[in-house]
Design a protein around this motif. Structure first.
Motif, PDB file in Angstrom:
ATOM      1  N   SER A 196       0.841  -1.194   0.000  1.00  0.00           N
ATOM      2  CA  SER A 196       0.000   0.000   0.000  1.00  0.00           C
ATOM      3  C   SER A 196       0.877   1.245   0.000  1.00  0.00           C
ATOM      4  O   SER A 196       1.582   1.516   0.980  1.00  0.00           O
ATOM      5  N   LYS A 197       0.842   1.991  -1.099  1.00  0.00           N
ATOM      6  CA  LYS A 197       1.656   3.207  -1.194  1.00  0.00           C
ATOM      7  C   LYS A 197       1.250   4.228  -0.142  1.00  0.00           C
ATOM      8  O   LYS A 197       2.097   4.881   0.481  1.00  0.00           O
ATOM      9  N   ILE A 198      -0.071   4.366   0.069  1.00  0.00           N
ATOM     10  CA  ILE A 198      -0.551   5.359   1.038  1.00  0.00           C
ATOM     11  C   ILE A 198      -0.110   4.984   2.450  1.00  0.00           C
ATOM     12  O   ILE A 198       0.368   5.831   3.216  1.00  0.00           O
ATOM     13  N   ASN A 199      -0.251   3.709   2.806  1.00  0.00           N
ATOM     14  CA  ASN A 199       0.148   3.279   4.148  1.00  0.00           C
ATOM     15  C   ASN A 199       1.647   3.445   4.374  1.00  0.00           C
ATOM     16  O   ASN A 199       2.084   3.785   5.475  1.00  0.00           O
ATOM     17  N   ILE A 200       2.440   3.203   3.330  1.00  0.00           N
ATOM     18  CA  ILE A 200       3.889   3.400   3.451  1.00  0.00           C
ATOM     19  C   ILE A 200       4.215   4.869   3.705  1.00  0.00           C
ATOM     20  O   ILE A 200       5.082   5.209   4.523  1.00  0.00           O
ATOM     21  N   ILE A 201       3.492   5.769   3.018  1.00  0.00           N
ATOM     22  CA  ILE A 201       3.706   7.206   3.227  1.00  0.00           C
ATOM     23  C   ILE A 201       3.348   7.591   4.660  1.00  0.00           C
ATOM     24  O   ILE A 201       4.068   8.344   5.320  1.00  0.00           O
ATOM     25  N   MET A 202       2.212   7.066   5.178  1.00  0.00           N
ATOM     26  CA  MET A 202       1.792   7.375   6.544  1.00  0.00           C
ATOM     27  C   MET A 202       2.803   6.847   7.564  1.00  0.00           C
ATOM     28  O   MET A 202       3.145   7.533   8.538  1.00  0.00           O
ATOM     29  N   PHE A 203       3.294   5.630   7.328  1.00  0.00           N
ATOM     30  CA  PHE A 203       4.281   5.049   8.239  1.00  0.00           C
ATOM     31  C   PHE A 203       5.579   5.857   8.215  1.00  0.00           C
ATOM     32  O   PHE A 203       6.167   6.133   9.266  1.00  0.00           O
ATOM     33  N   ALA A 204       6.018   6.233   7.026  1.00  0.00           N
ATOM     34  CA  ALA A 204       7.250   7.022   6.901  1.00  0.00           C
ATOM     35  C   ALA A 204       7.103   8.373   7.578  1.00  0.00           C
ATOM     36  O   ALA A 204       8.047   8.888   8.176  1.00  0.00           O
ATOM     37  N   GLY A 205       5.884   8.960   7.507  1.00  0.00           N
ATOM     38  CA  GLY A 205       5.646  10.238   8.160  1.00  0.00           C
ATOM     39  C   GLY A 205       5.763  10.132   9.669  1.00  0.00           C
ATOM     40  O   GLY A 205       6.271  11.049  10.326  1.00  0.00           O
ATOM     41  N   GLY A 206       5.308   9.011  10.245  1.00  0.00           N
ATOM     42  CA  GLY A 206       5.451   8.811  11.682  1.00  0.00           C
ATOM     43  C   GLY A 206       6.870   8.465  12.082  1.00  0.00           C
ATOM     44  O   GLY A 206       7.338   8.849  13.155  1.00  0.00           O
ATOM     45  N   PHE A 207       7.583   7.759  11.214  1.00  0.00           N
ATOM     46  CA  PHE A 207       8.934   7.314  11.534  1.00  0.00           C
ATOM     47  C   PHE A 207       9.963   8.428  11.395  1.00  0.00           C
ATOM     48  O   PHE A 207      10.924   8.493  12.162  1.00  0.00           O
ATOM     49  N   SER A 208       9.756   9.314  10.426  1.00  0.00           N
ATOM     50  CA  SER A 208      10.782  10.325  10.137  1.00  0.00           C
ATOM     51  C   SER A 208      10.169  11.718  10.022  1.00  0.00           C
ATOM     52  O   SER A 208       9.331  11.964   9.153  1.00  0.00           O
ATOM     53  N   THR A 209      10.596  12.609  10.889  1.00  0.00           N
ATOM     54  CA  THR A 209      10.165  14.008  10.811  1.00  0.00           C
ATOM     55  C   THR A 209      10.713  14.669   9.555  1.00  0.00           C
ATOM     56  O   THR A 209      10.057  15.519   8.951  1.00  0.00           O
ATOM     57  N   GLU A 210      11.926  14.264   9.143  1.00  0.00           N
ATOM     58  CA  GLU A 210      12.526  14.831   7.937  1.00  0.00           C
ATOM     59  C   GLU A 210      11.675  14.532   6.707  1.00  0.00           C
ATOM     60  O   GLU A 210      11.568  15.366   5.795  1.00  0.00           O
ATOM     61  N   PHE A 211      11.054  13.354   6.686  1.00  0.00           N
ATOM     62  CA  PHE A 211      10.170  12.998   5.570  1.00  0.00           C
ATOM     63  C   PHE A 211       8.974  13.949   5.503  1.00  0.00           C
ATOM     64  O   PHE A 211       8.609  14.430   4.427  1.00  0.00           O
ATOM     65  N   VAL A 212       8.369  14.243   6.652  1.00  0.00           N
ATOM     66  CA  VAL A 212       7.222  15.157   6.705  1.00  0.00           C
ATOM     67  C   VAL A 212       7.633  16.555   6.270  1.00  0.00           C
ATOM     68  O   VAL A 212       6.938  17.209   5.485  1.00  0.00           O
ATOM     69  N   LEU A 213       8.781  17.019   6.767  1.00  0.00           N
ATOM     70  CA  LEU A 213       9.258  18.353   6.390  1.00  0.00           C
ATOM     71  C   LEU A 213       9.552  18.435   4.900  1.00  0.00           C
ATOM     72  O   LEU A 213       9.314  19.470   4.267  1.00  0.00           O
ATOM     73  N   GLY A 214      10.075  17.341   4.326  1.00  0.00           N
ATOM     74  CA  GLY A 214      10.338  17.314   2.881  1.00  0.00           C
ATOM     75  C   GLY A 214       9.055  17.456   2.075  1.00  0.00           C
ATOM     76  O   GLY A 214       9.009  18.188   1.076  1.00  0.00           O
ATOM     77  N   ILE A 215       7.991  16.758   2.504  1.00  0.00           N
ATOM     78  CA  ILE A 215       6.701  16.874   1.816  1.00  0.00           C
ATOM     79  C   ILE A 215       6.147  18.288   1.933  1.00  0.00           C
ATOM     80  O   ILE A 215       5.633  18.861   0.959  1.00  0.00           O
ATOM     81  N   LEU A 216       6.259  18.878   3.137  1.00  0.00           N
ATOM     82  CA  LEU A 216       5.760  20.241   3.333  1.00  0.00           C
ATOM     83  C   LEU A 216       6.528  21.246   2.475  1.00  0.00           C
ATOM     84  O   LEU A 216       5.947  22.208   1.957  1.00  0.00           O
ATOM     85  N   ASP A 217       7.830  21.023   2.316  1.00  0.00           N
ATOM     86  CA  ASP A 217       8.619  21.899   1.445  1.00  0.00           C
ATOM     87  C   ASP A 217       8.132  21.804  -0.004  1.00  0.00           C
ATOM     88  O   ASP A 217       8.044  22.818  -0.715  1.00  0.00           O
ATOM     89  N   LYS A 218       7.828  20.575  -0.453  1.00  0.00           N
ATOM     90  CA  LYS A 218       7.305  20.392  -1.810  1.00  0.00           C
ATOM     91  C   LYS A 218       5.953  21.087  -1.975  1.00  0.00           C
ATOM     92  O   LYS A 218       5.679  21.700  -3.021  1.00  0.00           O
ATOM     93  N   ILE A 219       5.106  21.001  -0.937  1.00  0.00           N
ATOM     94  CA  ILE A 219       3.799  21.673  -0.993  1.00  0.00           C
ATOM     95  C   ILE A 219       3.987  23.175  -1.113  1.00  0.00           C
ATOM     96  O   ILE A 219       3.271  23.854  -1.862  1.00  0.00           O
ATOM     97  N   MET A 220       4.964  23.721  -0.387  1.00  0.00           N
ATOM     98  CA  MET A 220       5.230  25.157  -0.461  1.00  0.00           C
ATOM     99  C   MET A 220       5.691  25.560  -1.855  1.00  0.00           C
ATOM    100  O   MET A 220       5.301  26.614  -2.381  1.00  0.00           O
ATOM    101  N   GLU A 221       6.511  24.727  -2.485  1.00  0.00           N
ATOM    102  CA  GLU A 221       6.966  25.013  -3.851  1.00  0.00           C
ATOM    103  C   GLU A 221       5.795  25.035  -4.825  1.00  0.00           C
ATOM    104  O   GLU A 221       5.700  25.915  -5.686  1.00  0.00           O
TER     105      GLU A 221
END
Length: 243
Positions: free
Chosen positions: A174-199
């Protein structure tokens, strides 16, 4: 074996070390600070006979045992709570998958049985990632065995959440579940996504600095002309109705 003399100075060193240990530890040990203070004040007050020093020594030993037992009880409580959370997450995910696959006469187009259920599942998977991160930091530490046990329990839950399997074969993930798990495991992953959203947001409203002043002024002129044309059309329509 060399015999050591029991002195007031040695006892003061022992109780001071206990006090420092309490001060540097978590709030669970602060309840022993008053008892530690009482012993330290008595020792500093005056000199004592050897038999009285022995009594102080045993008081310090009992206090030290209490502190050790409290720390061990806290570790056991942490382990039990962690195991409960892991099992709860695993059972919740399995139950959701079973309901989603069989239907069980539920309308999954409804908000509370589909959208809200997805939100809860995504949140649980994110928390599972955060737990995995926290436990992984404890490996090779003071409680290495305890955290390795927790990691061995959490892995099957992670596997069930992220992968699709049939018998002994992994058929997908599950791609979505992997993204959710990665978001909980790594703060850097969440910040990277937020940076992309800002762009993306900057490009959407053209504040990335790539448009010059002439282009912006031209766009504003077009918008102003469009507004004026709409106002003129409405005015002419009103005149025709009144005539």
């Amino acid at each position: 074996m060399e015999k050591m003399d029991l002195t007031k100075e040695c006892l003061i060193d022992d109780i001071v070390n206990l006090r420092i240990r309490i001060e540097n530890d978590n709030r669970l040990l602060t309840k022993y600070l008053k008892e530690c203070q009482k012993i330290e004040r008595k020792l500093l007050k005056r000199d004592y006979r050897p038999d009285k020093l022995v009594n102080f020594k045993y008081e310090i030993i009992r206090l030290n045992k209490k502190i050790n037992n409290t720390e061990e009880a806290d570790k056991i409580k942490f382990s039990n709570t962690s195991i409960f959370l892991i099992m709860f997450y695993g059972i919740a995910i399995l139950l959701y998958k079973r309901i989603e696959s069989t239907g069980l006469d539920l309308k999954f187009d409804d908000f509370f049985t589909h959208d809200f259920a997805n939100f809860v599942v995504f949140s649980l998977i994110g928390m599972l990632g955060a737990l995995a991160r926290m436990y992984s930091k404890g490996v090779n530490g003071e409680d290495d065995l305890r955290f390795r046990l927790l990691m061995s329990i959490i892995f099957p839950v992670v596997f069930v959440c992220l992968f699709v399997y049939n018998g002994d074969s992994i058929t997908g993930f599950s791609k979505i579940n992997i993204i959710m798990f990665a978001g909980g495991f790594s703060t850097e992953f969440v910040l990277g996504i937020l940076d992309k959203i800002m762009e993306i947001a900057k490009k959407a409203i053209n504040i990335d600095g790539k448009n010059n002043d002439d282009e912006m002024e031209e766009r504003l002129t077009k918008i102003e002309n469009l507004i004026n044309n709409n106002a003129t059309s409405e005015s002419e329509a009103d005149k025709s109705i009144s005539a």
